[in-house]
Design an enzyme around this catalytic site. Structure first.
Site, PDB file in Angstrom:
ATOM      1  N   GLY A  38       0.796  -1.220   0.000  1.00  0.00           N
ATOM      2  CA  GLY A  38       0.000   0.000   0.000  1.00  0.00           C
ATOM      3  C   GLY A  38       0.823   1.261   0.000  1.00  0.00           C
ATOM      4  O   GLY A  38       0.436   2.265  -0.609  1.00  0.00           O
ATOM      5  N   ASP A  59      10.544  -6.638  -3.052  1.00  0.00           N
ATOM      6  CA  ASP A  59       9.436  -7.311  -2.374  1.00  0.00           C
ATOM      7  C   ASP A  59       9.461  -8.781  -2.794  1.00  0.00           C
ATOM      8  O   ASP A  59       9.529  -9.085  -3.979  1.00  0.00           O
ATOM      9  CB  ASP A  59       8.091  -6.696  -2.739  1.00  0.00           C
ATOM     10  N   ARG A  70      -5.907  -1.556  -2.031  1.00  0.00           N
ATOM     11  CA  ARG A  70      -5.069  -0.413  -1.674  1.00  0.00           C
ATOM     12  C   ARG A  70      -3.721  -0.392  -2.395  1.00  0.00           C
ATOM     13  O   ARG A  70      -3.051   0.640  -2.404  1.00  0.00           O
ATOM     14  CB  ARG A  70      -4.806  -0.389  -0.158  1.00  0.00           C
ATOM     15  N   LYS A  83       5.353  -9.464  -6.715  1.00  0.00           N
ATOM     16  CA  LYS A  83       5.123  -8.022  -6.665  1.00  0.00           C
ATOM     17  C   LYS A  83       6.266  -7.240  -7.306  1.00  0.00           C
ATOM     18  O   LYS A  83       6.026  -6.222  -7.979  1.00  0.00           O
ATOM     19  CB  LYS A  83       4.926  -7.569  -5.218  1.00  0.00           C
ATOM     20  N   THR A 131      11.575  -6.096   9.543  1.00  0.00           N
ATOM     21  CA  THR A 131      12.150  -5.476   8.348  1.00  0.00           C
ATOM     22  C   THR A 131      12.528  -4.031   8.612  1.00  0.00           C
ATOM     23  O   THR A 131      13.593  -3.564   8.195  1.00  0.00           O
ATOM     24  CB  THR A 131      11.155  -5.556   7.180  1.00  0.00           C
ATOM     25  N   CYS A 170      17.328   7.643  15.069  1.00  0.00           N
ATOM     26  CA  CYS A 170      17.035   6.619  14.072  1.00  0.00           C
ATOM     27  C   CYS A 170      15.725   5.937  14.457  1.00  0.00           C
ATOM     28  O   CYS A 170      15.143   6.208  15.501  1.00  0.00           O
ATOM     29  CB  CYS A 170      18.184   5.618  13.952  1.00  0.00           C
ATOM     30  N   CYS A 185      -2.189  -4.844   8.762  1.00  0.00           N
ATOM     31  CA  CYS A 185      -3.439  -4.611   8.045  1.00  0.00           C
ATOM     32  C   CYS A 185      -4.303  -5.871   8.054  1.00  0.00           C
ATOM     33  O   CYS A 185      -5.528  -5.793   8.135  1.00  0.00           O
ATOM     34  CB  CYS A 185      -3.144  -4.187   6.613  1.00  0.00           C
ATOM     35  N   CYS A 245      22.186   3.367  16.851  1.00  0.00           N
ATOM     36  CA  CYS A 245      22.903   4.609  16.545  1.00  0.00           C
ATOM     37  C   CYS A 245      23.493   5.287  17.766  1.00  0.00           C
ATOM     38  O   CYS A 245      24.092   6.372  17.649  1.00  0.00           O
ATOM     39  CB  CYS A 245      21.978   5.595  15.825  1.00  0.00           C
TER      40      CYS A 245
END
Length: 248
Positions: A38, A59, A70, A83, A131, A170, A185, A245
């Site tokens: 999305g 992806d 979406r 994708k 991720t 960060c 979602c 960081c």
């Protein structure tokens, strides 16, 4: 630029903040987009339309019917396709002059770091914390600007991190690892247009970074309440003890 490029980007070149020099900068720039759902769909499409010369789109998922509500880079004919492949085809149709490099596999930490170091800006359009932490760590290591977006239900978030510049925090300063919520979602739902708004803003901030224009302050998290159509800012501070960081 040739005549066709001058015409294609003419409305952008008219802006004094861009001009022909700025458009040339975009044509010579590169961006890595992590996640083509999305958020990544509109972000990638607007960067391609704006003439960012090299886009790396990553992806490892395939297009599902439930995505089409979406994820506007895809249509019904793309169901079952990867994708990265489907988005690459769409972007090349939009702007054949932009170089598109698809990545259809899950990137390791070392691969993320290599790709982040090979581009001018990274857009985190992923939908999970693992991720996001990995992308953030790669950007901190390579000192690559990171435009981070998130959207769920009726709420969106946007932040820009510039590692190595001043006291920029960060992503790990904002969300400590292990303290994240299990939100997605698929579990919580999302209104169709919301990721389009946030993804488009990610593209806008990336364009501004590439042009050297003032961007969202790196000590701010911008929160969008789609139900009330209200924007709020939350001040961020760098965590000296941040495992990514922090000062050591």
């Amino acid at each position: 630029m040739d005549d066709a490029q001058l015409l294609r980007y003419s409305r952008q070149i008219m802006l004094p903040e861009v001009d022909a020099e700025g458009q040339d900068r975009l044509l010579g720039a590169s961006a890595l987009i992590i996640g083509l759902g999305g958020l990544g769909s509109p972000a990638a499409m607007y960067l391609a339309a704006a003439g960012v010369g090299r886009l790396v789109v990553s992806d490892f998922d395939t297009v599902d019917l439930s995505n089409l509500q979406r994820q506007i880079a895809f249509d019904t004919a793309d169901i079952g396709r990867g994708k990265a492949e489907a988005c690459t085809d769409r972007l090349r149709r939009m702007n054949p002059q932009v170089r598109i490099e698809p990545i259809a596999e899950r990137l390791s930490a070392s691969a993320l770091e290599a790709w982040a170091g090979a581009v001018d800006v990274v857009l985190d359009c992923s939908d999970n914390f693992a991720t996001r932490f990995a992308v953030n760590a790669a950007c901190v290591t390579t000192r690559t600007p990171l435009v981070s977006g998130a959207a769920i239900r009726f709420e969106g978030q946007l932040a820009v991190f510039t590692p190595g510049i001043g006291e920029s925090p960060c992503y790990n300063c904002l969300y400590p690892q292990g303290g994240e919520l299990d939100a997605s979602c698929a579990r919580n739902g999302i209104v169709a247009a919301l990721p389009g708004i946030i993804g488009s803003m990610q593209a806008l901030e990336a364009i501004k970074l590439l042009l050297g224009l003032p961007s969202v302050r790196n000590d701010r998290l911008v929160v969008f309440d789609a139900l009330r159509l209200e924007w709020h800012e939350v001040r961020l501070g760098r965590n000296p003890s941040c495992p990514t960081c922090g000062r050591r």
